[in-house]
Design a protein around this motif. Sequence first.
Motif, PDB file in Angstrom:
ATOM      1  N   GLU A  24      37.360  80.761  69.435  1.00  0.00           N
ATOM      2  CA  GLU A  24      36.521  81.579  68.572  1.00  0.00           C
ATOM      3  C   GLU A  24      35.085  81.054  68.528  1.00  0.00           C
ATOM      4  OE1 GLU A  24      40.740  82.131  67.351  1.00  0.00           O
ATOM      5  OE2 GLU A  24      39.433  80.398  67.784  1.00  0.00           O
ATOM      6  N   THR A  25      34.940  79.738  68.407  1.00  0.00           N
ATOM      7  CA  THR A  25      33.599  79.151  68.344  1.00  0.00           C
ATOM      8  C   THR A  25      32.908  79.209  69.696  1.00  0.00           C
ATOM      9  OG1 THR A  25      34.316  77.641  66.604  1.00  0.00           O
ATOM     10  CG2 THR A  25      32.303  77.064  67.761  1.00  0.00           C
ATOM     11  N   PHE A  26      33.627  78.826  70.750  1.00  0.00           N
ATOM     12  CA  PHE A  26      33.033  78.831  72.082  1.00  0.00           C
ATOM     13  C   PHE A  26      32.580  80.232  72.480  1.00  0.00           C
ATOM     14  CE2 PHE A  26      33.547  79.587  76.637  1.00  0.00           C
ATOM     15  CZ  PHE A  26      32.639  78.664  77.140  1.00  0.00           C
ATOM     16  N   ALA A  27      33.397  81.247  72.183  1.00  0.00           N
ATOM     17  CA  ALA A  27      33.085  82.611  72.603  1.00  0.00           C
ATOM     18  C   ALA A  27      31.771  83.096  72.014  1.00  0.00           C
ATOM     19  CB  ALA A  27      34.222  83.547  72.213  1.00  0.00           C
ATOM     20  N   ILE A  28      31.468  82.681  70.795  1.00  0.00           N
ATOM     21  CA  ILE A  28      30.200  83.093  70.180  1.00  0.00           C
ATOM     22  C   ILE A  28      29.021  82.628  71.022  1.00  0.00           C
ATOM     23  CG2 ILE A  28      28.697  82.739  68.178  1.00  0.00           C
ATOM     24  CD1 ILE A  28      31.250  82.556  66.463  1.00  0.00           C
ATOM     25  N   HIS A  29      29.044  81.355  71.423  1.00  0.00           N
ATOM     26  CA  HIS A  29      27.929  80.787  72.188  1.00  0.00           C
ATOM     27  C   HIS A  29      27.914  81.321  73.619  1.00  0.00           C
ATOM     28  CE1 HIS A  29      26.910  77.949  68.974  1.00  0.00           C
ATOM     29  NE2 HIS A  29      28.213  77.785  68.811  1.00  0.00           N
ATOM     30  N   PHE A  30      29.105  81.486  74.210  1.00  0.00           N
ATOM     31  CA  PHE A  30      29.155  82.021  75.573  1.00  0.00           C
ATOM     32  C   PHE A  30      28.631  83.456  75.605  1.00  0.00           C
ATOM     33  CE2 PHE A  30      31.070  84.187  79.144  1.00  0.00           C
ATOM     34  CZ  PHE A  30      30.922  83.274  80.183  1.00  0.00           C
TER      35      PHE A  30
END
Length: 507
Positions: A24-30
């Motif tokens: 969830e966190t990684f997807a925001i930045h990606f």
Amino acid sequence: MSRTDTAPTLFRVLCQQRRWTTWETFAIHFDKAAASVVRTQPAARPRPVTVARRTFDRWFTGTWRGLPRADTCYVLEQLFGFPAEDLFRPAPVVLRPPAAPAGPEQIRAAQSIETRWATSRLSLTTAGASGWDTWELDGRHVFDGTSLAVHLQAADSLDNGVRLPPSDPDQLREFLRPVRRGLVLGTRTADAGHQVFVLDAPSARSQIRSGLGAATTPLVIPGAHQLDDLTYGIIWAIANIDDALLADDQLLHAEHDALNAYLELPRTAPSRASIPGLTSVGAAWIGSYFCYRHITRHLADASALPVFWTREQYGESSVGWLLWSHKHHYLRDIEDRFASRTARGVTRAFCLPEAVVKDSEPYELILLFLSIALMEMHRVNVHVSDEPEMTAVDGFVLVPGQRAVIANWIRAEGIWQATTTSSHAMMRDYADAVGQAAQHSVAPGTTPPERLQALASYLGLDWVWLTRRCRELGERGIASMIRPRSRLIALDEFESTLRFVGELATS
């Protein structure tokens, strides 16, 4: 291309550093990075890309094989600043997290060491299975400061010491393999509080080679090596002096012959600039060594019993008496030539004002005390003045009726200041200084035990504790706790002094 947790990928380490450890966190930045690529370079990247949860999990755990699609790699490269090929390879060792994170015992040990000794910092910075923690030891007045590699591990109690269980023998062996200086620290929490015990790496290696430290047998650290003001002061002094002298070894060797030319001069005071590159400890050693040569040269024809005045006031400058080989030769020569002539021995005076004592840490005062105890052991009667104005008195040796030999390397403008004088006025002043110190000594007494016990009281040292700990450490020895490597250092007199002080409790 599979990956395991023992060799994390650069992708995983970078995500951990940024705390992007969930999809969830990684997807925001990606997604933000992908949108930026589409917005700024629409021709090159006409459509946005996304990362599925399962894909991220495989990237993060290291089970992904090969590389992602080209457009996904491009976004990853923009996001992290590394080529995609590097992201999915094992991370450099310097970036990997500890193989065995520090536990509560290790953390408490680091905190207690830093809290108790202001010149000490123990950093738990182990990186990977082959890394180590770092113990920094700062100087105060003379020492340049140094650092030690340490292996810190929770220990089990023994009747007289601790043992390190073989929780990770491979990691310990990897720590002990390099020839750089290293210490093994065993830590435990007891009724008396948190305790740390110290073992030098060569001693640990010896236990392993003899089979005592095999995978099924723990390392043993004796109780005498418990870290306290006595043992910390010794480790602090030896590590700083040894490392500095090793750093200066070539310079000191090159200057050795040049000292003979200085000895022929009636007055010498070379500046620090005359030997560029010397550490502070190296300059102190060569100053002390020249003064030793200068004094013994001018005592060769002494017909009367000499008296001495020394300028040491802090543990950093006085500990040279305990460690430097030329100081040991000097004391033994004075004892053989002069102290043996009379039952009362020879006299040496110090000036230790109360302000200097208050400015010193307990471990420094212990080193100063032991330096004076060494002299008493060699039949030198030490008198201590506390008058601040006596601080300005030169370091000297007075041969009554002949000459005064002046030799300063402490608080001197250069590396040393050396000369001689036969001036009756100056010789009378020097005799008066020693007489005043003897008459008003803060460490009075007619025997070494009396003088040393009075000195311990003046310095605020616990006599019962100090004599007990000196006896314990003297019987066990210093070398297995920390072993010097410089050819200019010897431990024999230091260990004899510990035993001498230890025996005073029963005198």
